[in-house]
Design an enzyme around this catalytic site. Structure first.
Site, PDB file in Angstrom:
ATOM      1  N   LYS A  76      19.099  71.426   0.345  1.00  0.00           N
ATOM      2  CA  LYS A  76      17.740  72.003   0.090  1.00  0.00           C
ATOM      3  C   LYS A  76      17.522  72.244  -1.682  1.00  0.00           C
ATOM      4  O   LYS A  76      16.575  71.943  -2.205  1.00  0.00           O
ATOM      5  CB  LYS A  76      17.694  73.363   0.753  1.00  0.00           C
ATOM      6  CG  LYS A  76      17.227  73.286   2.355  1.00  0.00           C
ATOM      7  CD  LYS A  76      16.766  74.715   2.861  1.00  0.00           C
ATOM      8  CE  LYS A  76      16.734  74.583   4.354  1.00  0.00           C
ATOM      9  NZ  LYS A  76      16.512  75.782   4.910  1.00  0.00           N
ATOM     10  N   ASP A 112       9.992  77.987   4.040  1.00  0.00           N
ATOM     11  CA  ASP A 112      10.948  79.061   4.898  1.00  0.00           C
ATOM     12  C   ASP A 112      10.286  80.453   4.532  1.00  0.00           C
ATOM     13  O   ASP A 112      10.376  81.272   5.650  1.00  0.00           O
ATOM     14  CB  ASP A 112      12.084  79.029   4.213  1.00  0.00           C
ATOM     15  CG  ASP A 112      13.046  77.661   4.810  1.00  0.00           C
ATOM     16  OD1 ASP A 112      12.807  77.404   5.987  1.00  0.00           O
ATOM     17  OD2 ASP A 112      14.125  77.559   4.290  1.00  0.00           O
TER      18      ASP A 112
HETATM   19  P1  NDP Z   1      24.427  80.896   2.295  1.00  0.00           P
HETATM   20  O1  NDP Z   1      25.726  80.420   2.477  1.00  0.00           O
HETATM   21  O2  NDP Z   1      23.455  80.503   1.090  1.00  0.00           O
HETATM   22  O3  NDP Z   1      24.384  82.646   2.206  1.00  0.00           O
HETATM   23  C1  NDP Z   1      25.370  83.316   2.842  1.00  0.00           C
HETATM   24  C2  NDP Z   1      25.083  85.050   2.606  1.00  0.00           C
HETATM   25  O4  NDP Z   1      26.283  85.441   3.725  1.00  0.00           O
HETATM   26  C3  NDP Z   1      25.755  85.206   1.310  1.00  0.00           C
HETATM   27  O5  NDP Z   1      25.007  86.251   0.962  1.00  0.00           O
HETATM   28  C4  NDP Z   1      27.296  85.669   1.648  1.00  0.00           C
HETATM   29  O6  NDP Z   1      27.550  86.615   1.076  1.00  0.00           O
HETATM   30  C5  NDP Z   1      26.895  86.265   3.050  1.00  0.00           C
HETATM   31  N1  NDP Z   1      28.315  86.086   3.925  1.00  0.00           N
HETATM   32  C6  NDP Z   1      28.719  85.355   4.351  1.00  0.00           C
HETATM   33  N2  NDP Z   1      29.878  85.677   5.310  1.00  0.00           N
HETATM   34  C7  NDP Z   1      30.079  86.997   5.096  1.00  0.00           C
HETATM   35  C8  NDP Z   1      30.965  88.112   5.572  1.00  0.00           C
HETATM   36  N3  NDP Z   1      31.930  87.594   6.269  1.00  0.00           N
HETATM   37  N4  NDP Z   1      30.535  89.404   5.098  1.00  0.00           N
HETATM   38  C9  NDP Z   1      29.625  89.491   4.262  1.00  0.00           C
HETATM   39  N5  NDP Z   1      28.931  88.701   3.845  1.00  0.00           N
HETATM   40  C10 NDP Z   1      28.817  87.578   4.183  1.00  0.00           C
HETATM   41  O7  NDP Z   1      23.720  80.818   3.680  1.00  0.00           O
HETATM   42  P2  NDP Z   1      21.922  80.780   3.844  1.00  0.00           P
HETATM   43  O8  NDP Z   1      21.448  81.772   3.278  1.00  0.00           O
HETATM   44  O9  NDP Z   1      21.531  79.309   3.793  1.00  0.00           O
HETATM   45  O10 NDP Z   1      22.120  80.988   5.575  1.00  0.00           O
HETATM   46  C11 NDP Z   1      22.290  82.194   6.020  1.00  0.00           C
HETATM   47  C12 NDP Z   1      22.067  82.270   7.687  1.00  0.00           C
HETATM   48  O11 NDP Z   1      20.753  82.251   7.950  1.00  0.00           O
HETATM   49  C13 NDP Z   1      22.808  81.246   8.298  1.00  0.00           C
HETATM   50  O12 NDP Z   1      23.085  81.743   9.717  1.00  0.00           O
HETATM   51  C14 NDP Z   1      21.773  80.044   8.648  1.00  0.00           C
HETATM   52  O13 NDP Z   1      21.974  79.572   9.557  1.00  0.00           O
HETATM   53  C15 NDP Z   1      20.469  80.859   8.925  1.00  0.00           C
HETATM   54  N6  NDP Z   1      19.176  80.360   8.407  1.00  0.00           N
HETATM   55  C16 NDP Z   1      18.138  80.279   9.338  1.00  0.00           C
HETATM   56  C17 NDP Z   1      16.816  79.766   9.044  1.00  0.00           C
HETATM   57  C18 NDP Z   1      15.821  79.855  10.026  1.00  0.00           C
HETATM   58  O14 NDP Z   1      14.766  78.969   9.967  1.00  0.00           O
HETATM   59  N7  NDP Z   1      15.870  80.505  11.208  1.00  0.00           N
HETATM   60  C19 NDP Z   1      16.633  79.027   7.738  1.00  0.00           C
HETATM   61  C20 NDP Z   1      17.854  79.106   6.978  1.00  0.00           C
HETATM   62  C21 NDP Z   1      19.013  79.771   7.238  1.00  0.00           C
HETATM   63  P3  NDP Z   1      28.415  86.375  -0.492  1.00  0.00           P
HETATM   64  O15 NDP Z   1      27.272  86.020  -1.612  1.00  0.00           O
HETATM   65  O16 NDP Z   1      29.067  87.408  -1.016  1.00  0.00           O
HETATM   66  O17 NDP Z   1      29.107  85.012  -0.506  1.00  0.00           O
END
Ligand code: NDP
Length: 288
Positions: A76, A112
């Site tokens: 993206k 989105d």
């Molecule tokens: P990113 O990788 O960009 O961001 C992930 C986020 O989750 C970060 O803020 C990260 O924190 C946090 N995180 C990950 N692991 C942990 C943990 N163990 N404990 C605490 N925080 C954690 O992912 P996306 O934003 O792209 O996606 C997030 C979710 O949303 C996914 O499950 C994805 O499938 C879903 N999604 C759904 C969509 C839909 O249309 N329904 C569209 C887009 C996404 P940190 O910054 O500290 O690493």
């Protein structure tokens, strides 16, 4: 009964989805059901590629006459550089999930955020003036925050494991008429704060691998506080299971997928998306 997909003919227009992987994607199913419903001579196909070939793959849209595409993980952000024009929304979010041609130029858009807000509205929640907690500060949180601010949310707190990332997000998208603050995850068990929230959105993948959700005190939220998980799985995610067990209303990520798809469909075809048919293809129902 769902209409049968039309046969692919020499005249059929092609739309697709760039990603890696794409085999899990529900978008082909959702868009093809919509094309069949409106009897449009279109087909939606998976377009798996890799980072090395992405530029060439997107360029090939023009060469092959592909009329539009969605872009999913992990491309993206990369797609920002490949569009000839970006919508203000794609620029502000810093990511593209939809490509289409306008006046022969390839436009990069992001549906989105609006998809998220439309999903809320379908569940009777208008974002305007709402007090929200977003958990996570990655790509999806950026789109959700942008959608909420565009729709007039009044007070949004972004809580993230890495505080600096939440702070950056708040700085990037803040505007004069809404309050956006960054916080650490320990806010998730702060009673005084949680009792003020009307909407809590999980924008992390935590729980999808079978682990329990973060330390979150759902009981402190008001009884009607809507819990929205961007993730979805066959069973309710741990975040939504926790909220439902305390009788809080819940919405899963398929509704965001549905409404971002509906907005993209309009750009691909110029037609209003048959949302109920698309919902059925995703295995969900529109409320009410
Ligand atoms: P990113 O990788 O960009 O961001 C992930 C986020 O989750 C970060 O803020 C990260 O924190 C946090 N995180 C990950 N692991 C942990 C943990 N163990 N404990 C605490 N925080 C954690 O992912 P996306 O934003 O792209 O996606 C997030 C979710 O949303 C996914 O499950 C994805 O499938 C879903 N999604 C759904 C969509 C839909 O249309 N329904 C569209 C887009 C996404 P940190 O910054 O500290 O690493």
């Amino acid at each position: 009964m769902a209409k049968k997909p039309a046969a692919v003919e020499g005249t059929t227009k092609v739309v697709g989805i760039f990603g890696d992987p794409v085999d899990h994607s529900l978008s082909p199913r959702m868009h093809n059901a919509a094309f069949a419903e409106l009897e449009l001579d279109y087909v939606y196909v998976p377009l798996r590629t890799n980072r090395r070939n992405l530029k060439e793959a997107v360029r090939s849209m023009r060469a092959l006459g592909i009329v539009g595409a969605n872009v999913t993980v992990p491309f993206k952000r990369d797609a920002l550089k490949l569009a000839q024009r970006l919508t203000p929304t794609a620029k502000a979010i810093g990511a593209v999930n939809t490509l289409y041609f306008d006046d022969k130029r390839l436009v990069g858009d992001n549906t989105d955020g609006v998809g998220f807000v439309d999903a809320l509205a379908a569940h009777g929640l208008r974002a305007r003036k709402k007090r929200v907690l977003i958990i996570g500060a990655g790509g999806s949180a950026r789109a959700v925050l942008h959608g909420l601010l565009e729709a007039g949310a009044a007070d949004v707190v972004v809580a993230n494991r890495t505080l600096s990332r939440a702070a950056q997000l708040a700085r990037d998208l803040s505007r004069r008429d809404s309050q956006v603050r960054a916080a650490r995850l320990d806010l998730l068990d702060d009673f005084d704060f949680l009792e003020t929230r009307q909407l809590v959105v999980n924008c992390t993948p935590v729980g999808l691998k079978g682990e329990t959700f973060l330390d979150y005190d759902v009981d402190s939220t008001p009884k009607d506080c809507l819990h929205f998980d961007l993730a979805y799985a066959e069973k309710p995610t741990p975040f939504l299971a926790m909220a439902a067990s305390r009788k809080r209303p819940t919405v899963d990520g398929r509704y965001m997928l549905l409404f971002q798809g509906a907005a993209a469909f309009k750009s691909f075809t110029g037609r209003r998306a048959p949302v109920a048919v698309m919902a059925k293809a995703l295995g969900i129902k529109l409320p009410g």
